[in-house]
Design a protein around this motif. Structure first.
Motif, PDB file in Angstrom:
ATOM      1  N   TYR A   1     -30.533 -24.308 -57.151  1.00 40.02           N
ATOM      2  CA  TYR A   1     -30.909 -24.310 -58.568  1.00 40.02           C
ATOM      3  C   TYR A   1     -32.425 -24.438 -58.779  1.00 40.02           C
ATOM      4  O   TYR A   1     -32.986 -23.723 -59.626  1.00 40.02           O
TER       5      TYR A   1
ATOM      6  N   ASN B   1     -19.699 -33.220 -63.643  1.00 38.23           N
ATOM      7  CA  ASN B   1     -20.765 -33.435 -62.663  1.00 38.23           C
ATOM      8  C   ASN B   1     -20.254 -34.431 -61.627  1.00 38.23           C
ATOM      9  O   ASN B   1     -19.111 -34.907 -61.712  1.00 38.23           O
TER      10      ASN B   1
ATOM     11  N   GLN C   1     -31.647 -31.915 -51.232  1.00 38.02           N
ATOM     12  CA  GLN C   1     -31.911 -32.117 -52.657  1.00 38.02           C
ATOM     13  C   GLN C   1     -33.406 -31.893 -52.925  1.00 38.02           C
ATOM     14  O   GLN C   1     -34.250 -32.666 -52.493  1.00 38.02           O
TER      15      GLN C   1
ATOM     16  N   LEU D   1     -37.529 -31.513 -62.469  1.00 35.12           N
ATOM     17  CA  LEU D   1     -36.103 -31.457 -62.135  1.00 35.12           C
ATOM     18  C   LEU D   1     -35.903 -32.012 -60.741  1.00 35.12           C
ATOM     19  O   LEU D   1     -36.544 -31.559 -59.790  1.00 35.12           O
TER      20      LEU D   1
ATOM     21  N   SER E   1     -25.440 -32.241 -64.431  1.00 35.72           N
ATOM     22  CA  SER E   1     -25.291 -31.314 -63.306  1.00 35.72           C
ATOM     23  C   SER E   1     -26.545 -30.460 -63.178  1.00 35.72           C
ATOM     24  O   SER E   1     -27.165 -30.063 -64.174  1.00 35.72           O
ATOM     25  N   SER E   2     -26.908 -30.150 -61.949  1.00 37.91           N
ATOM     26  CA  SER E   2     -28.133 -29.391 -61.689  1.00 37.91           C
ATOM     27  C   SER E   2     -28.078 -28.009 -62.329  1.00 37.91           C
ATOM     28  O   SER E   2     -29.065 -27.524 -62.892  1.00 37.91           O
TER      29      SER E   2
ATOM     30  N   ALA F   1     -30.095 -34.952 -61.148  1.00 34.78           N
ATOM     31  CA  ALA F   1     -28.699 -34.743 -60.747  1.00 34.78           C
ATOM     32  C   ALA F   1     -27.933 -36.061 -60.826  1.00 34.78           C
ATOM     33  O   ALA F   1     -28.446 -37.122 -60.449  1.00 34.78           O
TER      34      ALA F   1
ATOM     35  N   SER G   1     -32.995 -31.966 -58.343  1.00 30.04           N
ATOM     36  CA  SER G   1     -31.701 -31.306 -58.220  1.00 30.04           C
ATOM     37  C   SER G   1     -30.859 -31.917 -57.101  1.00 30.04           C
ATOM     38  O   SER G   1     -31.367 -32.624 -56.233  1.00 30.04           O
TER      39      SER G   1
END
Length: 309
Positions: A118, A207, A254, A111, A94-95, A66, A113
């Motif tokens: 997401y 983002n 997150q 990932l 962007s996530s 992110a 995020s």
């Protein structure tokens, strides 16, 4: 011109990108920043995302991150390399867009995020090893150029006054459709009763990083951005900020998830994100971090976060 810029970006490591950021901030006028600075860094982030997958393909796994964690992650990746001798390739964006790319076959192995929503979509799709971990909790800041008429405070009283006076022209947030920090910014504005009045003046960043650029470039009078992006020396030279009161938005947890196809290096980096070394860096950039890697219910607040009124 675009090709030359792309060639430079491909060979540019994270330290060089920071130096360019710093030089541009120091030397460019606000009006110039409002156009070419945004174009350059928009291209920089875009090309970085597009080209990062094409280089060093074998031993350095591709990690989707992110945009709001960029500066902290640059430092964490550097420390990871120093501690282990391994390297990773970081791509910022962007996530929501990353999740879409992964579901369409993009070869990201991990990932990180900006929220939990997401990553959970990837879990539901069955492409992750497990439900992952919360690695940090983000916070929001109200930011503006130093010459902005917007008065900064944690309850957004100055913003309300500027709107009421009819002097607000443009205000930046990340796109709430696919950027978690944009969604949280909208949540704050709704809670303060400002959304309806400010919506016609909103400028959307793709983002969180782009929203921060808009907020201090001179093309807007301010914006709501991640606190982590304004706690840098480069930002302090051109902008000002106030941390927004935590009670105005839901906690921004997150989460990170590891793909089933992840390599050994990606798994080691995943574990490293929960180490004391990585968590200390996150604290320095204004995040809160979980007390234990196995449970994210308890959060440690940063001790050195600046919160001007």
């Amino acid at each position: 011109m675009a090709k030359r810029l792309a060639d430079k970006v491909i060979t540019m490591d994270n330290t060089k990108q920071k130096n360019i950021f710093s030089r541009c901030i120091l030397t460019l006028s606000p009006s110039w920043l409002g156009k070419k600075w945004l174009l350059y860094f928009g291209l920089l982030l875009t090309f970085n995302s597009l080209t990062v997958l094409a280089i060093n393909a074998v031993d350095s796994p591709a990690i989707a991150v992110a945009a709001n964690v960029k500066f902290a992650m640059d430092d964490i990746a550097k420390q990871f390399s120093q501690d282990t001798g391994l390297s990773v390739r970081l791509s910022y964006g962007s996530s929501g867009n990353f999740v879409s790319q992964i579901l369409h076959g993009a070869p990201f192995e991990l990932l990180l995020s900006a929220d939990e929503l997401y990553p959970n979509k990837l879990v539901e799709a069955g492409v992750t090893q497990d439900a992952g971990h919360i690695y940090a909790m983000g916070r929001l800041a109200l930011a503006a150029p130093k010459n902005s008429p917007l008065k900064l405070d944690k309850q957004l009283l100055g913003l309300a006054s500027l709107i009421e006076s009819g002097q607000l022209r443009r205000f930046a947030i990340a796109n709430p459709v696919h950027a978690p920090y944009g969604e949280s910014a909208k949540q704050v504005l709704i809670k303060k009763g400002l959304w309806q009045a400010i919506e016609p003046h909103i400028i959307l960043g793709e983002n969180a990083s782009q929203a921060a650029q808009f907020a201090v470039s001179g093309s807007t009078q301010g914006g709501i951005v991640p606190l982590s992006l304004v706690l840098t020396p480069n930002f302090e030279r051109i902008g000002q900020y106030a941390a927004i009161a935590d009670e105005l938005y839901q906690p921004i947890n997150q989460r990170m998830v590891l793909m089933k196809t992840a390599s050994s290096t990606a798994q080691q980096f995943y574990t490293y994100m929960l180490s004391s070394s990585a968590q200390q860096i996150l604290l320095q950039y204004g995040f809160k971090v979980p007390e234990a890697s196995s449970s994210q219910s308890s959060i440690i607040s940063p001790s050195n976060t600046m919160e001007p009124d």
